[in-house]
Design a protein around this motif. Structure first.
Motif, short mmCIF file in Angstrom:
data_model
loop_
_atom_site.label_atom_id
_atom_site.label_comp_id
_atom_site.label_asym_id
_atom_site.label_seq_id
_atom_site.Cartn_x
_atom_site.Cartn_y
_atom_site.Cartn_z
N ASP A 19 0.83 -1.21 0.00
CA ASP A 19 0.00 0.00 0.00
C ASP A 19 0.86 1.26 0.00
O ASP A 19 0.56 2.22 -0.70
N THR A 22 2.24 1.71 -3.50
CA THR A 22 1.23 2.23 -4.42
C THR A 22 1.02 3.72 -4.19
O THR A 22 0.98 4.51 -5.14
N ALA A 23 0.88 4.12 -2.94
CA ALA A 23 0.69 5.54 -2.62
C ALA A 23 1.89 6.36 -3.10
O ALA A 23 1.72 7.45 -3.66
N GLN A 42 -9.58 5.43 -6.61
CA GLN A 42 -8.18 5.30 -6.19
C GLN A 42 -7.89 6.21 -4.99
O GLN A 42 -7.21 5.81 -4.06
N THR A 43 -8.42 7.41 -5.06
CA THR A 43 -8.21 8.36 -3.97
C THR A 43 -8.85 7.86 -2.69
O THR A 43 -8.23 7.90 -1.62
N GLU A 45 -9.58 4.75 -1.91
CA GLU A 45 -8.85 3.56 -1.46
C GLU A 45 -7.58 3.95 -0.71
O GLU A 45 -7.28 3.40 0.35
N GLN A 46 -6.83 4.90 -1.25
CA GLN A 46 -5.60 5.33 -0.59
C GLN A 46 -5.89 6.01 0.74
O GLN A 46 -5.16 5.81 1.72
N LYS A 49 -6.65 3.26 3.25
CA LYS A 49 -5.43 2.55 3.64
C LYS A 49 -4.56 3.41 4.55
O LYS A 49 -3.93 2.90 5.48
#
Length: 70
Positions: A19, A22-23, A42-43, A45-46, A49
Motif C-alpha cells: 500500500d 502504491t501511494a 483510487q483516492t 482507497e488510498q 489505507k
C-alpha cells in the motif's frame, strides 16, 4: 474506515508495504508528470489505507507508552 484495532489484524506487514508503494507511485506520478488522472476510487482507497496505517501506528505507540509508564 470503521472498526477496532482487532479488525485490523488481517492487515499484514506485507500489505502495508504494498500500500505504501502504491501511494508513493501515485504521488510520484503527480509530481513528475504534466497531467495525471487519479480516479475517485483510487483516492478513496488510498485514504482508507492511510487511515488503517495511522490506526496501526497509534496502537504501536500506545503499547510503547504503556511499557514506559510501567
Amino acid at each position: 474506515m470503521e472498526g477496532s484495532i482487532t479488525d485490523l489484524s488481517k492487515y499484514s506487514y506485507e500489505s502495508a508495504l504494498d500500500d505504501l508503494d502504491t501511494a508513493f507511485r501515485l504521488r510520484e506520478k503527480a509530481d513528475y508528470q504534466d497531467f495525471v488522472i487519479i480516479s475517485k476510487e483510487q483516492t478513496q482507497e488510498q485514504a482508507e489505507k492511510a487511515e488503517i496505517m495511522l490506526l496501526l501506528e497509534q496502537e504501536v505507540l500506545l503499547q510503547k507508552m504503556f511499557q514506559i509508564m510501567l
